[in-house]
Enzyme design. Structure first.
Site, PDB file in Angstrom:
ATOM      1  N   TYR A   1       0.173  -9.965   9.703  1.00 25.22           N
ATOM      2  CA  TYR A   1      -0.805 -10.925   9.189  1.00 25.22           C
ATOM      3  C   TYR A   1      -1.540 -11.788  10.217  1.00 25.22           C
ATOM      4  O   TYR A   1      -2.475 -12.507   9.859  1.00 25.22           O
ATOM      5  CB  TYR A   1      -0.131 -11.826   8.149  1.00 25.22           C
ATOM      6  CG  TYR A   1       0.331 -11.040   6.934  1.00 25.22           C
ATOM      7  CD1 TYR A   1      -0.582 -10.577   5.996  1.00 25.22           C
ATOM      8  CD2 TYR A   1       1.671 -10.715   6.742  1.00 25.22           C
ATOM      9  CE1 TYR A   1      -0.179  -9.839   4.893  1.00 25.22           C
ATOM     10  CE2 TYR A   1       2.090  -9.976   5.637  1.00 25.22           C
ATOM     11  CZ  TYR A   1       1.158  -9.537   4.724  1.00 25.22           C
ATOM     12  OH  TYR A   1       1.554  -8.789   3.636  1.00 25.22           O
TER      13      TYR A   1
ATOM     14  N   LEU B   1      -5.278  -2.854   2.742  1.00 33.52           N
ATOM     15  CA  LEU B   1      -4.802  -4.242   2.837  1.00 33.52           C
ATOM     16  C   LEU B   1      -5.946  -5.147   3.280  1.00 33.52           C
ATOM     17  O   LEU B   1      -6.171  -6.210   2.706  1.00 33.52           O
ATOM     18  CB  LEU B   1      -3.611  -4.359   3.808  1.00 33.52           C
ATOM     19  CG  LEU B   1      -3.232  -5.805   4.174  1.00 33.52           C
ATOM     20  CD1 LEU B   1      -2.856  -6.615   2.939  1.00 33.52           C
ATOM     21  CD2 LEU B   1      -2.099  -5.837   5.188  1.00 33.52           C
TER      22      LEU B   1
ATOM     23  N   VAL C   1       0.894  -1.157   0.000  1.00 30.17           N
ATOM     24  CA  VAL C   1       0.000   0.000   0.000  1.00 30.17           C
ATOM     25  C   VAL C   1       0.933   1.208   0.000  1.00 30.17           C
ATOM     26  O   VAL C   1       1.825   1.308   0.856  1.00 30.17           O
ATOM     27  CB  VAL C   1      -0.923  -0.005   1.235  1.00 30.17           C
ATOM     28  CG1 VAL C   1      -1.725   1.296   1.304  1.00 30.17           C
ATOM     29  CG2 VAL C   1      -1.865  -1.200   1.186  1.00 30.17           C
TER      30      VAL C   1
ATOM     31  N   PHE D   1       8.829 -16.072  -2.023  1.00 32.09           N
ATOM     32  CA  PHE D   1       7.928 -15.672  -3.124  1.00 32.09           C
ATOM     33  C   PHE D   1       7.200 -14.401  -2.765  1.00 32.09           C
ATOM     34  O   PHE D   1       7.277 -13.963  -1.623  1.00 32.09           O
ATOM     35  CB  PHE D   1       6.926 -16.797  -3.446  1.00 32.09           C
ATOM     36  CG  PHE D   1       6.036 -17.201  -2.293  1.00 32.09           C
ATOM     37  CD1 PHE D   1       4.786 -16.625  -2.104  1.00 32.09           C
ATOM     38  CD2 PHE D   1       6.459 -18.155  -1.376  1.00 32.09           C
ATOM     39  CE1 PHE D   1       3.976 -17.001  -1.033  1.00 32.09           C
ATOM     40  CE2 PHE D   1       5.652 -18.543  -0.315  1.00 32.09           C
ATOM     41  CZ  PHE D   1       4.417 -17.965  -0.131  1.00 32.09           C
TER      42      PHE D   1
HETATM   43  C1  LIG Z   1       1.842  -3.547   5.382  1.00 35.99           C
HETATM   44  C2  LIG Z   1       0.909  -2.724   4.507  1.00 35.99           C
HETATM   45  C3  LIG Z   1       0.589  -3.539   3.246  1.00 35.99           C
HETATM   46  C4  LIG Z   1      -0.368  -2.433   5.308  1.00 35.99           C
HETATM   47  O1  LIG Z   1      -1.330  -1.815   4.473  1.00 35.99           O
HETATM   48  P1  LIG Z   1      -2.481  -0.858   5.077  1.00 35.99           P
HETATM   49  O2  LIG Z   1      -3.453  -0.613   3.967  1.00 35.99           O
HETATM   50  O3  LIG Z   1      -1.876   0.295   5.760  1.00 35.99           O
HETATM   51  O4  LIG Z   1      -3.163  -1.819   6.131  1.00 35.99           O
HETATM   52  P2  LIG Z   1      -4.657  -1.661   6.699  1.00 35.99           P
HETATM   53  O5  LIG Z   1      -4.989  -0.191   6.793  1.00 35.99           O
HETATM   54  O6  LIG Z   1      -5.584  -2.526   5.947  1.00 35.99           O
HETATM   55  O7  LIG Z   1      -4.409  -2.238   8.156  1.00 35.99           O
HETATM   56  C5  LIG Z   1      -5.198  -3.215   8.747  1.00 35.99           C
HETATM   57  C6  LIG Z   1      -4.768  -3.379  10.178  1.00 35.99           C
HETATM   58  O8  LIG Z   1      -3.421  -3.868  10.207  1.00 35.99           O
HETATM   59  C7  LIG Z   1      -2.589  -2.991  10.956  1.00 35.99           C
HETATM   60  N1  LIG Z   1      -1.278  -2.955  10.283  1.00 35.99           N
HETATM   61  C8  LIG Z   1      -1.055  -2.748   8.975  1.00 35.99           C
HETATM   62  N2  LIG Z   1       0.259  -2.792   8.712  1.00 35.99           N
HETATM   63  C9  LIG Z   1       0.879  -3.032   9.887  1.00 35.99           C
HETATM   64  C10 LIG Z   1       2.236  -3.159  10.253  1.00 35.99           C
HETATM   65  N3  LIG Z   1       3.226  -3.054   9.331  1.00 35.99           N
HETATM   66  N4  LIG Z   1       2.512  -3.418  11.539  1.00 35.99           N
HETATM   67  C11 LIG Z   1       1.516  -3.521  12.459  1.00 35.99           C
HETATM   68  N5  LIG Z   1       0.200  -3.398  12.163  1.00 35.99           N
HETATM   69  C12 LIG Z   1      -0.111  -3.143  10.889  1.00 35.99           C
HETATM   70  C13 LIG Z   1      -3.284  -1.656  10.890  1.00 35.99           C
HETATM   71  O9  LIG Z   1      -2.899  -0.807  11.933  1.00 35.99           O
HETATM   72  C14 LIG Z   1      -4.726  -2.062  10.961  1.00 35.99           C
HETATM   73  O10 LIG Z   1      -5.052  -2.359  12.301  1.00 35.99           O
HETATM   74  P3  LIG Z   1      -6.526  -2.093  12.906  1.00 35.99           P
HETATM   75  O11 LIG Z   1      -7.452  -2.940  12.069  1.00 35.99           O
HETATM   76  O12 LIG Z   1      -6.392  -2.551  14.295  1.00 35.99           O
HETATM   77  O13 LIG Z   1      -6.766  -0.643  12.709  1.00 35.99           O
HETATM   78  C15 LIG Z   1       1.556  -1.378   4.082  1.00 35.99           C
HETATM   79  O14 LIG Z   1       1.869  -0.617   5.226  1.00 35.99           O
HETATM   80  C16 LIG Z   1       2.818  -1.527   3.233  1.00 35.99           C
HETATM   81  O15 LIG Z   1       2.721  -1.566   2.012  1.00 35.99           O
HETATM   82  N6  LIG Z   1       3.997  -1.615   3.860  1.00 35.99           N
HETATM   83  C17 LIG Z   1       5.270  -1.673   3.116  1.00 35.99           C
HETATM   84  C18 LIG Z   1       5.387  -2.926   2.240  1.00 35.99           C
HETATM   85  C19 LIG Z   1       5.137  -4.194   3.029  1.00 35.99           C
HETATM   86  O16 LIG Z   1       5.652  -4.405   4.104  1.00 35.99           O
HETATM   87  N7  LIG Z   1       4.306  -5.084   2.454  1.00 35.99           N
HETATM   88  C20 LIG Z   1       4.027  -6.377   3.027  1.00 35.99           C
HETATM   89  C21 LIG Z   1       4.821  -7.391   2.283  1.00 35.99           C
HETATM   90  S1  LIG Z   1       4.626  -8.995   2.945  1.00 35.99           S
END
Ligand SMILES: CC(C)(COP(=O)(O)OP(=O)(O)OC[C@H]1O[C@@H](n2cnc3c(N)ncnc32)[C@H](O)[C@@H]1OP(=O)(O)O)[C@@H](O)C(=O)NCCC(=O)NCCS
Length: 420
Positions: free
Chosen positions: A131, A102, A92, A420
């Protein structure tokens, strides 16, 4: 100027083939890599594109979040392959984080996976806390060693495997011919392993370029005394002459597969025998890998990294528990809370070393646990006794955690050799 979009205004949907370059640009942005891609990378990666499995979130037409899944086969305990929904490319863009994107993509993908009949979903998490909320649990772990070769104590006159086998260096096209069969044999004996399709071999031998910095590695093949291909490794060697014109090279293993301990031993001994090489980096191995014990001095292999690796989300408890074999014979009634109202329930497991039957039941539960904890126990790595001590599983009957361990836990740890 356009106003800030509310989460509901942002469209989450499968992308079209023509949106693929914009989607890839968003992946690179999310992973903090240079967003621009070469035509070669775009076309190379497009070979994986499957309509419907690549999700994007669009704000005023620009892709701001990405998510993809693909069909995978995951080896369960006992060697059976289970259909998995493998998730990757999750990003995101920083400007749109924490608005639920997400969660929306995940809900959509997991619902489709259940509909298709996948037994589990899998991923490798960039960060531990992301996750668990979606029912995933860390089901395999990895360790990486760096071997201090002079200290390892291997025979300085090593001239080939002592067991009558041989090692040959080969080219990428030989790896594409010999690798798939070897890997399929490994999958049948290695819980936690995942399949590699034809494209994996092309991408990882440079036949299809998806990375402009691609450099051909060395490939070594081990054949047993009877001529059977039993092991293979891909490795790079750096160029380091230190300050005193001393060769101080490091060999870094990209991947190393062996279907017998003899093959593993021969390949590690070979890597440690290469003149000029004073360090060998093992790449991602199982935490109970035999590697340190192939060395005369196991302390010459120091752990340089250690972490959770494959995360599993069980989508169908009955089929998951029936897909594996068990260490002993017995019954266990377990209750798992669902996530988003899905997957939860109380189940009676009748387990044996040959297989199992699992049915929904109204009997009293012996063990209560979350879906993530069940995933970690399912692949055989985690201990229910340990999770009970942490308050993460609850014994409803005294001794149930110990009984669960006797059935579910495996003597060797699961391992997923791939990223992956
Ligand atoms: C991780 C990522 C995909 C999360 O996307 P996002 O759209 O911000 O997530 P959401 O808003 O749907 O979050 C859903 C819940 O997860 C939590 N959450 C999301 N990312 C988190 C993180 N990195 N650490 C802890 N909690 C997290 C949110 O706080 C939220 O919690 P809530 O429901 O209690 O409010 C995004 O921050 C990102 O792209 N990070 C960098 C790339 C990455 O790490 N990708 C994952 C690869 S495996």
């Amino acid at each position: 100027m356009t106003s800030v979009s509310r989460a509901d205004d942002i469209d989450v949907r499968p992308i079209t083939a023509s949106e693929f370059p914009d989607w890839l640009r968003a992946v690179n942005t999310g992973f903090l890599r240079v967003p621009a891609l070469t035509e070669e990378e775009i076309e190379g990666r497009r070979e994986r594109f499957v309509e419907g499995r690549y999700l994007g979130a669009f704000d005023h037409g620009r892709c701001v979040a990405t998510f993809r899944s693909f069909d995978q086969e995951l080896t369960a305990v006992g060697g059976a392959g289970v259909p998995a929904d493998a998730i990757s490319g999750v990003t995101v863009t920083a400007t749109h984080r924490r608005r639920g994107l997400l969660s929306r993509m995940m809900a959509r993908d997991l619902a489709a996976a259940r509909e298709r009949g996948d037994v589990v979903a899998t991923l490798i998490a960039a960060e531990y806390p992301i996750y668990g909320r979606y029912g995933f649990g860390p089901a395999t772990w990895m360790a990486e060693w760096t071997i201090d070769v002079p200290r390892a104590g291997l025979d300085a006159r090593w001239a080939g495997p002592a067991d009558g086998g041989r090692i040959d260096l080969v080219e990428g096209e030989d790896v594409r011919k010999l690798g798939p069969d070897l890997h399929a044999r490994l999958c049948r004996r290695q819980p936690g392993a995942i399949d590699r399709d034809e494209l994996w071999w092309k991408w990882n031998t440079g036949a299809v370029r998806i990375d402009p910095s691609w450099k051909d590695p060395f490939y070594a093949v081990y054949r047993s005394a009877s001529g059977e291909v039993e092991g293979m490794a891909a490795y790079d060697v750096d160029d380091n002459w230190g300050d005193a014109k001393q060769p101080l090279n490091t060999a870094s293993v990209r991947w190393l597969l062996g279907v017998t301990p003899a093959a593993e031993r021969a390949l590690w001994e070979y890597l440690c025998s290469i003149d000029w090489v004073v360090k060998v980096k093992s790449g991602w191995r199982a935490p109970d890998d035999l590697l340190p014990h192939f060395l005369r001095d196991p302390r010459a292999a120091g752990i340089t990294s250690q972490a959770d690796w494959l995360w599993v989300r069980i989508l169908d408890v009955v089929r998951a528990l029936e897909a594996r074999t068990y260490e002993g014979q017995g019954t266990l009634v377990l209750e798992t809370a669902g996530v988003d109202g899905l997957t939860g329930g109380r189940y009676r497991l009748e387990a044996s070393p040959e297989g199992a039957s699992c049915t929904a039941t109204t009997e009293s539960a012996e063990l209560e646990l979350g879906l993530g904890e069940l995933a970690a126990l399912w692949l055989g790595d985690e201990s229910a006794v340990r999770l009970a001590a942490l308050g993460r599983v609850r014994e409803e009957r005294a001794g149930a955690a110990r009984k669960a361990d006797a059935l579910l836990r495996t003597s060797r740890r699961p391992w997923c050799p791939d990223m992956f």
